[in-house]
Design a protein around this motif. Structure first.
Motif, PDB file in Angstrom:
ATOM      1  N   LEU A  26      10.063 -17.515 -19.217  1.00  0.00           N
ATOM      2  CA  LEU A  26      11.649 -16.911 -18.294  1.00  0.00           C
ATOM      3  C   LEU A  26      12.123 -18.376 -19.223  1.00  0.00           C
ATOM      4  O   LEU A  26      13.905 -18.789 -18.718  1.00  0.00           O
ATOM      5  N   GLY A  27      11.958 -18.928 -19.793  1.00  0.00           N
ATOM      6  CA  GLY A  27      13.258 -20.750 -19.548  1.00  0.00           C
ATOM      7  C   GLY A  27      12.710 -21.315 -19.410  1.00  0.00           C
ATOM      8  O   GLY A  27      10.938 -22.060 -18.584  1.00  0.00           O
ATOM      9  N   GLY A  54      19.663 -18.843 -26.431  1.00  0.00           N
ATOM     10  CA  GLY A  54      18.724 -18.698 -27.061  1.00  0.00           C
ATOM     11  C   GLY A  54      16.933 -18.506 -26.931  1.00  0.00           C
ATOM     12  O   GLY A  54      15.569 -18.703 -27.278  1.00  0.00           O
ATOM     13  N   GLY A  55      17.138 -17.557 -25.732  1.00  0.00           N
ATOM     14  CA  GLY A  55      16.055 -16.349 -25.138  1.00  0.00           C
ATOM     15  C   GLY A  55      16.447 -16.704 -24.256  1.00  0.00           C
ATOM     16  O   GLY A  55      17.000 -16.610 -23.509  1.00  0.00           O
ATOM     17  N   LYS A  56      14.816 -16.379 -23.231  1.00  0.00           N
ATOM     18  CA  LYS A  56      14.827 -15.059 -21.774  1.00  0.00           C
ATOM     19  C   LYS A  56      15.325 -16.867 -20.849  1.00  0.00           C
ATOM     20  O   LYS A  56      14.820 -18.076 -21.560  1.00  0.00           O
ATOM     21  N   SER A  57      16.120 -16.977 -20.306  1.00  0.00           N
ATOM     22  CA  SER A  57      16.170 -18.149 -18.962  1.00  0.00           C
ATOM     23  C   SER A  57      16.522 -17.897 -17.506  1.00  0.00           C
ATOM     24  O   SER A  57      17.320 -16.322 -17.929  1.00  0.00           O
ATOM     25  N   SER A  58      16.353 -18.891 -17.294  1.00  0.00           N
ATOM     26  CA  SER A  58      16.472 -18.415 -15.668  1.00  0.00           C
ATOM     27  C   SER A  58      17.340 -19.806 -14.434  1.00  0.00           C
ATOM     28  O   SER A  58      17.789 -21.120 -15.291  1.00  0.00           O
ATOM     29  N   ASP A  59      17.593 -19.548 -13.699  1.00  0.00           N
ATOM     30  CA  ASP A  59      18.001 -20.181 -13.289  1.00  0.00           C
ATOM     31  C   ASP A  59      17.722 -20.243 -11.485  1.00  0.00           C
ATOM     32  O   ASP A  59      18.174 -18.931 -11.061  1.00  0.00           O
ATOM     33  N   GLU A  82      17.294 -14.604 -11.859  1.00  0.00           N
ATOM     34  CA  GLU A  82      17.664 -15.989 -11.161  1.00  0.00           C
ATOM     35  C   GLU A  82      16.762 -15.900  -9.776  1.00  0.00           C
ATOM     36  O   GLU A  82      16.193 -14.667  -9.608  1.00  0.00           O
ATOM     37  N   GLY A  83      16.433 -16.849  -9.535  1.00  0.00           N
ATOM     38  CA  GLY A  83      15.663 -16.827  -8.417  1.00  0.00           C
ATOM     39  C   GLY A  83      15.837 -17.913  -7.328  1.00  0.00           C
ATOM     40  O   GLY A  83      16.683 -18.851  -7.183  1.00  0.00           O
ATOM     41  N   HIS A  84      15.864 -17.838  -6.065  1.00  0.00           N
ATOM     42  CA  HIS A  84      16.115 -18.437  -5.078  1.00  0.00           C
ATOM     43  C   HIS A  84      14.851 -19.281  -4.279  1.00  0.00           C
ATOM     44  O   HIS A  84      14.170 -17.983  -3.854  1.00  0.00           O
TER      45      HIS A  84
END
Length: 124
Positions: A26-27, A54-59, A82-84
């Protein structure tokens, strides 16, 4: 492991990669968000049609916590997760300064101790 959508376990390796299950990326760590405080950016993971990164991403939003734990993790839009996360390294002295602390110096000492503990974990 924390479920990240449809029960698959989620793994966040700080400064490396976010994974869903064993193989779905996921990034990969791309740096810190310059506009949002304590947000790690993970970009260019597994291919995802229509991704602007450019692909799966996460913040990943970091919050002060005595122990490392994923509070929430979900897909907020196609290709973006998105993750906390609670983690001692995200603590500032003012985050810990409460009634149980005698002074700001005590809180600063606790933050230093938590960060040393994190460094030891990362070096192991």
């Amino acid at each position: 492991p924390t479920p990240c959508g449809k029960g698959a376990p989620c793994e966040i390796c700080f400064f490396d990669e976010v994974k869903k299950g064993k193989f779905s990326s996921l990034g990969k760590f791309a740096g810190w968000d310059q506009e949002r405080d304590r947000v790690m950016l993970f970009r260019a993971g597994e291919f995802c049609s229509g991704s602007k990164y450019g692909g799966k991403s996460s913040d990943i939003y970091l919050h002060c916590g005595q122990e490392a734990s994923i509070a929430t993790f979900s897909e907020v839009s196609p290709c973006l997760w998105e993750g906390h996360v609670a983690h001692p390294a995200a603590c500032r002295p003012q985050d810990l300064y409460q009634d149980e602390h005698e002074s700001v110096a005590d809180a600063e000492a606790l933050v230093s101790q938590l960060r040393r503990s994190l460094v030891s974990e990362l070096e192991a």
